[in-house]
Design an enzyme around this catalytic site. Structure first.
Site, PDB file in Angstrom:
ATOM      1  N   CYS A   6      -3.082   4.824   2.500  1.00 27.52           N
ATOM      2  CA  CYS A   6      -4.185   3.871   2.334  1.00 27.52           C
ATOM      3  C   CYS A   6      -5.063   3.829   3.573  1.00 27.52           C
ATOM      4  O   CYS A   6      -4.589   3.778   4.696  1.00 27.52           O
ATOM      5  CB  CYS A   6      -3.663   2.465   2.041  1.00 27.52           C
ATOM      6  SG  CYS A   6      -5.001   1.303   1.668  1.00 27.52           S
TER       7      CYS A   6
ATOM      8  N   CYS B  11      -5.853   1.450  -2.691  1.00 32.04           N
ATOM      9  CA  CYS B  11      -5.040   2.665  -2.863  1.00 32.04           C
ATOM     10  C   CYS B  11      -4.213   2.651  -4.147  1.00 32.04           C
ATOM     11  O   CYS B  11      -3.618   3.661  -4.506  1.00 32.04           O
ATOM     12  CB  CYS B  11      -4.143   2.887  -1.643  1.00 32.04           C
ATOM     13  SG  CYS B  11      -2.844   1.653  -1.440  1.00 32.04           S
TER      14      CYS B  11
ATOM     15  N   CYS C  79       0.820  -1.207   0.000  1.00 33.07           N
ATOM     16  CA  CYS C  79       0.000   0.000   0.000  1.00 33.07           C
ATOM     17  C   CYS C  79       0.854   1.256   0.000  1.00 33.07           C
ATOM     18  O   CYS C  79       2.028   1.223   0.329  1.00 33.07           O
ATOM     19  CB  CYS C  79      -0.860   0.050   1.269  1.00 33.07           C
ATOM     20  SG  CYS C  79      -2.212  -1.116   1.294  1.00 33.07           S
TER      21      CYS C  79
ATOM     22  N   CYS D 110      -2.310  -3.029  -3.665  1.00 38.27           N
ATOM     23  CA  CYS D 110      -3.623  -2.931  -3.014  1.00 38.27           C
ATOM     24  C   CYS D 110      -4.672  -2.452  -4.003  1.00 38.27           C
ATOM     25  O   CYS D 110      -4.426  -1.553  -4.800  1.00 38.27           O
ATOM     26  CB  CYS D 110      -3.515  -1.949  -1.855  1.00 38.27           C
ATOM     27  SG  CYS D 110      -5.080  -1.511  -1.100  1.00 38.27           S
TER      28      CYS D 110
HETATM   29 ZN   LIG Z   1      -3.901   0.121   0.117  1.00 39.71          ZN
END
Ligand SMILES: [Zn+2]
Length: 179
Positions: free
Chosen positions: A36, A66, A32, A63
């Site tokens: 995030c 994000c 991330c 992810c």
């Molecule tokens: Zn994330």
């Protein structure tokens, strides 16, 4: 290197640090941006990366929430990641909301995408994984059914018996006796 400053950036979802570093969570294999909004990981499960490329090289997946560096994880890979998490963690009292949170998406999105990719819902997959593990224990161990239920992620033995009966057409005890 993890510093207090970086840890604070992760916990506070501080966008000022985006692009400066990335963090992966070892229990899910997802990485991330600091900003995030996913739930804060446990410090012991975090690995830091200087670039998104480093995270990818270390087999972490971007992810879905994000999208580090705008990366979009292909749905097939994402479904594979969910399968891996189910395999690794079915023994825990893992619920669908918890699983969705781990995978950084809504339960609805997870259900829809996983089912489209695999033909099976995440709930069905989790249940099937647990019942398979339970059958193995019923065949190969002398553990009480109650304990087997707990070991495969059913804290409630009555619930386990119901799910088992539905899946196998017999009770766990009857299944064991047939072996
Ligand atoms: Zn994330």
């Amino acid at each position: 290197m993890m510093t207090d400053e970086r840890w604070n950036a992760i916990v506070n979802c501080d966008a000022a640090y985006d692009g400066q570093f990335y963090y992966g969570v070892t229990t899910t294999g997802i990485f991330c941006r600091p900003s995030c909004k996913s739930r804060s990981p446990l410090p012991g499960h975090v690995r830091l990366f200087e670039s998104a490329a480093d995270a990818l090289a270390d087999r972490f997946r971007p992810c879905k929430r994000c999208k580090p560096d705008g990366m979009r994880l292909p749905d097939e890979e994402w479904a594979a990641a969910i399968k891996e998490v189910i395999e690794a963690r079915y023994q825990e009292p893992l619920t669908l909301p918890v699983l969705a949170e781990l995978m950084h998406v809504s339960p609805y999105h997870m259900h829809r995408t996983f089912k489209r990719m695999t033909g099976e819902s995440p709930a069905a997959r989790l249940s099937r994984t647990r019942i398979t593990a339970a059958k193995q224990l019923l065949r190969t161990s002398a553990l009480p059914v109650r304990e087997i239920a707990a070991q495969v992620g059913f804290p409630n033995a009555a619930h386990f018996a119901t799910v088992f009966q539905k899946a196998e057409g017999c009770s766990p005890t009857a299944y064991r006796q047939q072996q």
